[in-house]
Design a protein around this motif. Structure first.
Motif, PDB file in Angstrom:
ATOM      1  N   UNK A   1       0.840  -1.196   0.000  1.00 26.67           N
ATOM      2  CA  UNK A   1       0.000   0.000   0.000  1.00 26.67           C
ATOM      3  C   UNK A   1       0.879   1.250   0.000  1.00 26.67           C
ATOM      4  N   UNK A   2       0.421   2.284  -0.693  1.00 25.08           N
ATOM      5  CA  UNK A   2       1.233   3.515  -0.768  1.00 25.08           C
ATOM      6  C   UNK A   2       1.910   3.615  -2.122  1.00 25.08           C
ATOM      7  N   UNK A   3       2.011   2.473  -2.827  1.00 22.90           N
ATOM      8  CA  UNK A   3       2.553   2.521  -4.188  1.00 22.90           C
ATOM      9  C   UNK A   3       1.378   2.669  -5.155  1.00 22.90           C
ATOM     10  N   UNK A   4       1.507   3.515  -6.175  1.00 19.87           N
ATOM     11  CA  UNK A   4       0.433   3.592  -7.171  1.00 19.87           C
ATOM     12  C   UNK A   4       0.144   2.217  -7.802  1.00 19.87           C
ATOM     13  N   UNK A   5       1.160   1.363  -7.874  1.00 17.57           N
ATOM     14  CA  UNK A   5       0.966   0.041  -8.484  1.00 17.57           C
ATOM     15  C   UNK A   5       0.012  -0.834  -7.659  1.00 17.57           C
ATOM     16  N   UNK A   6      -0.067  -0.566  -6.389  1.00 15.33           N
ATOM     17  CA  UNK A   6      -0.990  -1.314  -5.512  1.00 15.33           C
ATOM     18  C   UNK A   6      -2.420  -1.141  -6.022  1.00 15.33           C
ATOM     19  N   UNK A   7      -2.759   0.099  -6.416  1.00 14.47           N
ATOM     20  CA  UNK A   7      -4.108   0.377  -6.943  1.00 14.47           C
ATOM     21  C   UNK A   7      -4.296  -0.313  -8.300  1.00 14.47           C
ATOM     22  N   UNK A   8      -3.236  -0.320  -9.105  1.00 13.60           N
ATOM     23  CA  UNK A   8      -3.308  -0.972 -10.424  1.00 13.60           C
ATOM     24  C   UNK A   8      -3.588  -2.469 -10.277  1.00 13.60           C
ATOM     25  N   UNK A   9      -3.033  -3.067  -9.243  1.00 16.84           N
ATOM     26  CA  UNK A   9      -3.276  -4.501  -8.996  1.00 16.84           C
ATOM     27  C   UNK A   9      -4.734  -4.683  -8.566  1.00 16.84           C
TER      28      UNK A   9
END
Ligand code: SF4
Length: 379
Positions: free
Chosen positions: A249-257
């Motif tokens: 969490x905290x990485x933009x990639x977390x939302x992409x996943x």
């Protein structure tokens, strides 16, 4: 006026664990990479040369005090014993860093944060010279940099930095595949990676390029492997270091996943990607896997001569039975195993087998989510 403390940034490369940390700039001037959480929410700031010098003087003051204590305690000015005592009970983080650095010989310094090359060259030269004059035991100065900035610097400037004492730059190459660099918002192209990397190599500064295994996900893994190898073949960096993608969490990639735009690879798929990557490497570099996130940390060697030996480690993993692969994966992610030979260590193997029983949901299968969440602890 010097104080007992100085600024510290959040990270340094694993190979700089025992280096003195001097914060040359604060945070990351780019700060947009989707897979990176380190400086998110923090504003980039240049620090003045004066501020950095004050920090270096604070290090010297701490060092002088340790020397004085050493004399008083009968160690004849040798700081190792006193440094060990500080490590057990440090008054603050800065003293801990100085004690650790001195305990390990006091020869290396690492300039934090994400891109010290963004400083004006004369200012960075002044900082490095002051650091080496004030703390003469330092023989090696290293830092992080971005390829884009290295591509923009004139070769003469990099040579000046090398002559001032900059020994090595660590660059997050991550990938050499343009569509992936763009998707991840890395802010650099493969061509800029090559230009920046070649500039550094030409200047005489040692170069370490970091590759992020797994970054292509299920969609771009193949191109990520082959194109990254092609870029590195042109640069001929002294070191290629790999890490494995870990998402939190905290990485933009977390939302992409979460929204399904990015699908992660399994450990086995990342290893197949690594095989393809190594197969494509045709350069003279040291390949290093010294990061806990890597499933096969033992894949190391000098290219090109050790390539077959490195690929043989991958083949050994790929030939394991599904049960043994699962046992090994969990053992690595729990921090029980260091390498494949540990599978022959019966007490370790049994304890991992029990953990497999505990964590499996049906039919002794550990799902990938469990593996991913164990990996999160490592970053
Ligand atoms: S340039 Fe480096 S530090 Fe900055 S956001 Fe990207 S990966 Fe993170």
């Amino acid at each position: 006026m010097t104080t007992d403390s100085f600024e510290l940034g959040p990270i340094r490369p694993p190979s700089e664990a025992y280096s003195l940390l001097i914060r040359a700039t604060k945070n990351c001037p780019w700060n947009r990479c989707k897979f990176c959480h380190v400086y998110k929410g923090e504003k980039f700031e240049l620090r003045s040369v004066e501020e950095i010098k004050q920090d270096i003087l604070a290090v010297k003051a701490i060092q002088d005090r340790l020397k004085e204590t050493s004399w008083k305690s009968g160690y004849g000015g040798k700081v190792e014993a006193v440094a060990a005592a500080i490590l057990n009970n440090p008054p603050n983080e800065a003293s801990f860093n100085v004690a650790l650095w001195l305990y390990h010989g006091g020869t290396s310094a690492f300039l934090q944060d994400a891109n010290s090359l963004i400083m004006r060259t004369p200012e960075l030269v002044e900082v490095i010279r002051f650091l080496k004059q004030t703390l003469p035991s330092i023989t090696r100065v290293t830092s992080y940099a971005r390829s884009k900035t290295a591509a923009k610097k004139r070769l003469e400037e990099l040579v000046q930095l090398h002559e001032a004492g900059l020994s090595r730059l660590h660059i997050g190459l991550e990938s050499g595949y343009d569509p992936l660099l763009e998707y991840m918002d890395k802010g650099v192209t493969a061509a800029e990676h090559i230009k920046g990397g070649k500039n550094i190599v030409k200047s005489g500064i040692s170069l370490c390029e970091y590759v992020l295994l797994g970054l292509g996900g299920k969609k771009m893994w193949r191109e990520h492997a082959t194109e990254t190898a092609k870029v590195l073949n042109q640069i001929n960096a002294d070191f290629i270091r790999v890490r494995t993608l870990t998402i939190k969490e905290g990485m933009p990639l977390y939302e992409e996943v979460k929204n399904g735009n990015f699908v992660r690879q399994t450990d086995e798929e990342v290893i197949e990607e690594e095989r393809l990557f190594i197969e494509g490497l045709d350069c003279k570099s040291n390949f290093i896997s010294d990061h806990i996130t890597n499933l096969l940390q033992e894949i190391e060697g000098k290219l090109p001569e050790d390539k077959e030996k490195m690929l043989a480690i991958i083949a050994r993993f790929q030939a394991l039975s599904p049960e043994e692969k699962q046992n090994f994966k969990l053992g690595r992610r729990l921090g029980v195993y260091e390498g494949l030979d540990d599978l022959d260590n019966l007490p370790k193997h049994n304890s991992v087998a029990q953990a497999v029983q505990r964590l499996s949901h049906n039919g002794n299968q550990i799902d990938e989510e469990t593996i991913y969440s164990l990996m999160e602890r490592f970053i």
